[in-house]
Scaffold this active site. Sequence first.
Site, PDB file in Angstrom:
ATOM      1  N   MET A  91      50.013  57.054  41.625  1.00  0.00           N
ATOM      2  CA  MET A  91      51.253  57.543  41.432  1.00  0.00           C
ATOM      3  C   MET A  91      51.433  59.081  40.833  1.00  0.00           C
ATOM      4  O   MET A  91      50.434  59.582  40.588  1.00  0.00           O
ATOM      5  CB  MET A  91      52.033  56.587  40.375  1.00  0.00           C
ATOM      6  CG  MET A  91      52.180  55.174  41.192  1.00  0.00           C
ATOM      7  SD  MET A  91      52.796  54.078  40.082  1.00  0.00           S
ATOM      8  CE  MET A  91      51.567  53.694  39.027  1.00  0.00           C
ATOM      9  N   ARG A  96      54.338  60.898  32.745  1.00  0.00           N
ATOM     10  CA  ARG A  96      53.297  60.158  33.714  1.00  0.00           C
ATOM     11  C   ARG A  96      53.469  58.802  33.807  1.00  0.00           C
ATOM     12  O   ARG A  96      54.469  58.114  33.054  1.00  0.00           O
ATOM     13  CB  ARG A  96      51.949  60.261  32.742  1.00  0.00           C
ATOM     14  CG  ARG A  96      51.238  61.462  32.406  1.00  0.00           C
ATOM     15  CD  ARG A  96      50.217  61.333  31.531  1.00  0.00           C
ATOM     16  NE  ARG A  96      49.686  62.398  30.773  1.00  0.00           N
ATOM     17  CZ  ARG A  96      48.913  63.165  30.783  1.00  0.00           C
ATOM     18  NH1 ARG A  96      48.028  63.020  31.758  1.00  0.00           N
ATOM     19  NH2 ARG A  96      48.657  64.146  30.177  1.00  0.00           N
ATOM     20  N   HIS A 149      30.041  31.260  61.369  1.00  0.00           N
ATOM     21  CA  HIS A 149      28.833  30.659  61.244  1.00  0.00           C
ATOM     22  C   HIS A 149      27.883  31.762  60.602  1.00  0.00           C
ATOM     23  O   HIS A 149      27.209  31.672  59.608  1.00  0.00           O
ATOM     24  CB  HIS A 149      28.185  30.150  62.636  1.00  0.00           C
ATOM     25  CG  HIS A 149      26.793  29.608  62.477  1.00  0.00           C
ATOM     26  ND1 HIS A 149      25.710  30.619  62.677  1.00  0.00           N
ATOM     27  CD2 HIS A 149      26.349  28.495  62.208  1.00  0.00           C
ATOM     28  CE1 HIS A 149      24.665  29.719  62.900  1.00  0.00           C
ATOM     29  NE2 HIS A 149      25.139  28.450  62.486  1.00  0.00           N
ATOM     30  N   GLY A 170      45.324  57.393  40.040  1.00  0.00           N
ATOM     31  CA  GLY A 170      45.834  58.566  41.098  1.00  0.00           C
ATOM     32  C   GLY A 170      46.610  58.106  42.206  1.00  0.00           C
ATOM     33  O   GLY A 170      46.917  58.763  42.914  1.00  0.00           O
ATOM     34  N   ARG A 197      41.433  53.109  27.118  1.00  0.00           N
ATOM     35  CA  ARG A 197      41.460  51.984  27.915  1.00  0.00           C
ATOM     36  C   ARG A 197      39.852  51.321  28.028  1.00  0.00           C
ATOM     37  O   ARG A 197      39.136  52.068  27.917  1.00  0.00           O
ATOM     38  CB  ARG A 197      41.955  52.132  29.215  1.00  0.00           C
ATOM     39  CG  ARG A 197      41.096  53.171  30.103  1.00  0.00           C
ATOM     40  CD  ARG A 197      41.817  53.543  31.370  1.00  0.00           C
ATOM     41  NE  ARG A 197      41.359  54.505  32.111  1.00  0.00           N
ATOM     42  CZ  ARG A 197      41.702  55.256  33.068  1.00  0.00           C
ATOM     43  NH1 ARG A 197      42.915  54.916  33.744  1.00  0.00           N
ATOM     44  NH2 ARG A 197      41.211  56.408  33.683  1.00  0.00           N
ATOM     45  N   LYS A 213      49.079  52.380  29.862  1.00  0.00           N
ATOM     46  CA  LYS A 213      48.774  53.493  29.299  1.00  0.00           C
ATOM     47  C   LYS A 213      49.864  53.695  27.952  1.00  0.00           C
ATOM     48  O   LYS A 213      49.332  53.888  26.915  1.00  0.00           O
ATOM     49  CB  LYS A 213      49.154  54.787  30.150  1.00  0.00           C
ATOM     50  CG  LYS A 213      48.839  56.132  29.326  1.00  0.00           C
ATOM     51  CD  LYS A 213      49.333  57.420  30.374  1.00  0.00           C
ATOM     52  CE  LYS A 213      48.480  57.224  31.614  1.00  0.00           C
ATOM     53  NZ  LYS A 213      47.749  58.510  31.939  1.00  0.00           N
ATOM     54  N   SER A 238      33.576  15.214  48.866  1.00  0.00           N
ATOM     55  CA  SER A 238      33.426  16.599  48.947  1.00  0.00           C
ATOM     56  C   SER A 238      34.284  17.324  49.544  1.00  0.00           C
ATOM     57  O   SER A 238      33.977  17.535  50.873  1.00  0.00           O
ATOM     58  CB  SER A 238      31.647  16.991  49.321  1.00  0.00           C
ATOM     59  OG  SER A 238      31.377  18.274  49.237  1.00  0.00           O
ATOM     60  N   TYR A 242      31.748  19.076  40.374  1.00  0.00           N
ATOM     61  CA  TYR A 242      30.939  20.410  40.733  1.00  0.00           C
ATOM     62  C   TYR A 242      31.427  21.249  41.684  1.00  0.00           C
ATOM     63  O   TYR A 242      32.395  20.770  42.679  1.00  0.00           O
ATOM     64  CB  TYR A 242      29.503  19.741  40.972  1.00  0.00           C
ATOM     65  CG  TYR A 242      29.489  19.410  42.330  1.00  0.00           C
ATOM     66  CD1 TYR A 242      29.400  19.904  43.437  1.00  0.00           C
ATOM     67  CD2 TYR A 242      29.504  17.648  42.491  1.00  0.00           C
ATOM     68  CE1 TYR A 242      29.414  19.294  44.618  1.00  0.00           C
ATOM     69  CE2 TYR A 242      29.528  17.014  43.439  1.00  0.00           C
ATOM     70  CZ  TYR A 242      29.321  17.651  44.897  1.00  0.00           C
ATOM     71  OH  TYR A 242      29.196  17.157  45.970  1.00  0.00           O
ATOM     72  N   CYS A 256      32.375  21.814  48.731  1.00  0.00           N
ATOM     73  CA  CYS A 256      31.172  22.502  49.402  1.00  0.00           C
ATOM     74  C   CYS A 256      31.452  23.480  50.464  1.00  0.00           C
ATOM     75  O   CYS A 256      30.751  24.181  51.093  1.00  0.00           O
ATOM     76  CB  CYS A 256      30.104  21.530  49.930  1.00  0.00           C
ATOM     77  SG  CYS A 256      30.957  20.721  51.224  1.00  0.00           S
TER      78      CYS A 256
HETATM   79  C1  PEP Z   1      33.785  22.910  55.334  1.00  0.00           C
HETATM   80  O1  PEP Z   1      34.117  22.746  56.256  1.00  0.00           O
HETATM   81  O2  PEP Z   1      34.107  23.419  54.483  1.00  0.00           O
HETATM   82  C2  PEP Z   1      32.063  22.688  55.346  1.00  0.00           C
HETATM   83  C3  PEP Z   1      31.511  22.732  54.281  1.00  0.00           C
HETATM   84  O3  PEP Z   1      31.457  22.372  56.494  1.00  0.00           O
HETATM   85  P1  PEP Z   1      31.136  23.421  57.603  1.00  0.00           P
HETATM   86  O4  PEP Z   1      31.411  24.797  57.038  1.00  0.00           O
HETATM   87  O5  PEP Z   1      29.736  23.125  57.780  1.00  0.00           O
HETATM   88  O6  PEP Z   1      32.109  22.967  58.615  1.00  0.00           O
END
Ligand code: PEP
Length: 882
Positions: free
Chosen positions: A107, A96, A456, A105, A340, A27, A764, A851, A831
């Site tokens: 503070m 303020r 899972h 809101g 803002r 502000k 990976s 990636y 992954c």
């Molecule tokens: C991991 O462990 O990050 C992974 C991709 O394998 P999973 O989640 O199947 O154990």
Amino acid sequence: MADKWIYAFGAGDTEGSAGMRELLGGKGANLAEMASLGIPVPPGFTLTTQCCVTYLGSNKFPDGVWDGVKLQMSRLEIAMGAKFGGEANPLLVSVRSGARESMPGMMDTVLNLGLNDKTVVALEKKTGNRRFAFDSYRRFINMFANVVLNMEHRDFENLIGAMKKDRGALNDVDLSADDLAELSKQYEALVKDKSGVTFPQDPYEQLRLAIEAVFNSWKNDRAIAYRRLYSLSDEWGTAVNVQCMVYGNMGDDCGTGVAFSRNPSTGERALYGEILFNAQGEDVVAGIRTPEPIAVLMERMPECFSQFKEICARLEDHYKDMQDMEFTIQNGRLFMLQTRNGKRAAVAAVRIAVEMVAEGRITKEEAVLSVEPDSLDQLLHPAIDAKGEVLIIASGLAASPGAAVGQVVFTADEAVSRAENGEAIILVRQETSPEDIMGMNVAQGILTARGGLTSHAAVVARQMGKCCVAGCTALDVQPDKKIFQTNGHLIKEGDWISLNGNSGDVIIGQAKLKQPEMTSEFTTLMAWADDIRTLGVRANADTVADCVAALKYGCEGIGLCRTEHMFFEEGRIDHVRAMILAEDEFERRRALDNLLPFQRSDFRGLFEAMGERPVTIRLLDPPLHEFLPKTERDMAQVAALLNVSVETVKRATEYHKEQNPMLGHRGCRLVVTFPEICEMQARAIIEAACEMKKKGVTAIPEIMIPLVTGEAEWEFNREIVVRLANEVMKEQGIKVRYLVGTMMEIPRACFRAGKIAESAEFFSFGTNDLTQMTYGLSRDDAGRFLPEYIEKNLIGRDPFVAIDREGVGEIVEIAIKRGKAVRKNLEVGICGEHGGEPSSVEFCHMVKMDYVSCAPPRAPIARLAAAQATITHGKYKTTEIH
Ligand code: PEP
Ligand code: MG
């Protein structure tokens, strides 16, 4: 200038600027910036966040601050031609808070400061408006008592309520000037009575106490909770802005309002806002009166309106972003109180970004930076329609976004059979496991009582793009009775519920849903992001349907296919079980021979869908007990089907039970004892690739070994894959290109990365397991106590959501460094679930991965986050391996 505690703004003496928000708060910095631009703001000054931190550390103002405040007050007196505490023309100010990040809101604020029994009379005389003067005074006493003396607002409400009742008044505005004068007296008496102190009459004492109170409000429970929620630092402190009051409630040529320079819901380029004539800002907030559309200002005060419009355009040009502004008109004169960058819905954010590029206001890079990647979730999934009424019966973790409406079922089988009849269902489980996969696939949404954000249920639901509420601990799920109970509600199989995957709410009945919109602006913005980013984006995908979604969401390949999910599909699970129950290798091989054609066609399906894009296939990972039946009834059924005794099934189930299955006989360890499993999978992959080659398509399989801990184990697995690949290629008389690499999901493997990379062609990072094992924290159970860690500030963010850069991240960096030192063209990706989370994507860019791989619907988020990381940290050269 470490000891400059105060910065002036307005009346020709502005010292701060927009770039100083860390010191002056959002502000204060923006007020200074507006004042420098010559936009009319009431003059004032800002006590810095540093001043707040120092004050909170020692419980007193740093040396010189109070003298500085007095000096600034003299400056304001001169600018306004008024006197603080003056009995002719009193100067009144607001006090303020203003932190570096907006904390709406959370503070405290005090308005009308400087009024006392004498100045209120002076104000009456000056304005000729007794009602206004005493209304201001009674509001001030109330606010001051609440903020400075910690008195309850309710006590003051009771007094005004009693007076309205006595006078037969319906609303506050129906009270007369004399009523309000009397009320002020009653308020003063209440202060004395409840707090034991006389309401301070000295304006400087009022000012000192108010500044201290606003500093202290940085530490109130509300503000602390807000900072936890949005991961803001406790160390920042808040600035305090002291500013001359202007009034929107001094007559019909006055007003106050809020406006956005563009529509914050749709992004349309049109002034959007509201005004209340003859009113103070708090009336707007309190909702006592209904404001009118800003267009009314054009009719009533055309000059003011055109000045306001011109200021809006200037501010937008200046900040290069849509502005959210507060203003007051005092006797026909416009003052800007705040500006803002406006908060906006995701659809508006995307439209504004793209249109501002077309208007030449911002660059494509700025447009890409202006959209919050996570907000794209709103564009990609259905949501609960905010207009509908809902009854929330429980709340869990918002594990996978979107919303779902369906009838409750408690088993995957029931889900499948009802879905076949065209029913919309919600699968409710204590927790899910791979055997629920078919049920999850047909469900509209998934609800579990246990499990965290990488459980899972959460992982699979995200991959499928389905809404999931996980770890809803208030749920008592009783599948045998086909009911669940929660907070006094009993829900039976077939009852309708709705899930809100964005908030984690479980709703009774059928909530109304709003479908997502993918606009042309969205496509344009994503194309810009793709042009900019260095990181590739792949998908975690196990089925052809996942592949189709992956391509729709702009993925460039598959970064993780969890083959175990294929084992549960129709026709396969019996062979898998026969394989597990086999007495010897011969029998096991026979069962695997039966699985081979299924696996081959699974992989062919993936290759056909993905064409000449990389497809990373992970060999079998979970412990074998996950494939075995759990209940006596199911065991009997399996025994009959496989023509073995129930005893045999029970024995196998018993044999495969483990105390710590996540650390048990799984992944590449299975291959050490049963190499034939790996042989079958490697054969199926290479045979499918050969089939594609015959059709003229060069599939790109990347075969991935899970749960490796070091070079010997890795080499053992790799050799099997390579041997089988050579065998198949010889049989077929075809050569196909494939890579063999490993998951990096165990800390030891990361330390041995140099050795592993001697023959591994890619790494990976499985950061779900890597986080679990680095922290020694169960990814399925940590959800029960991690929130307390976050609340107690023992951990910043849930490490299963955003990668822990300091610990897990360092291990990742070590592995990359050691791996690349040995193999320059080692392909590196991620992954784990972190691959679709913006701050983790930024980290992946910073350590120069090739990636990230994530659930298909998170791919646009990853693409945008990757582009933002490229803009912030620069481009680098990626591995050219294919
Ligand atoms: C991991 O462990 O990050 C992974 C991709 O394998 P999973 O989640 O199947 O154990
Ligand atoms: Mg894993």
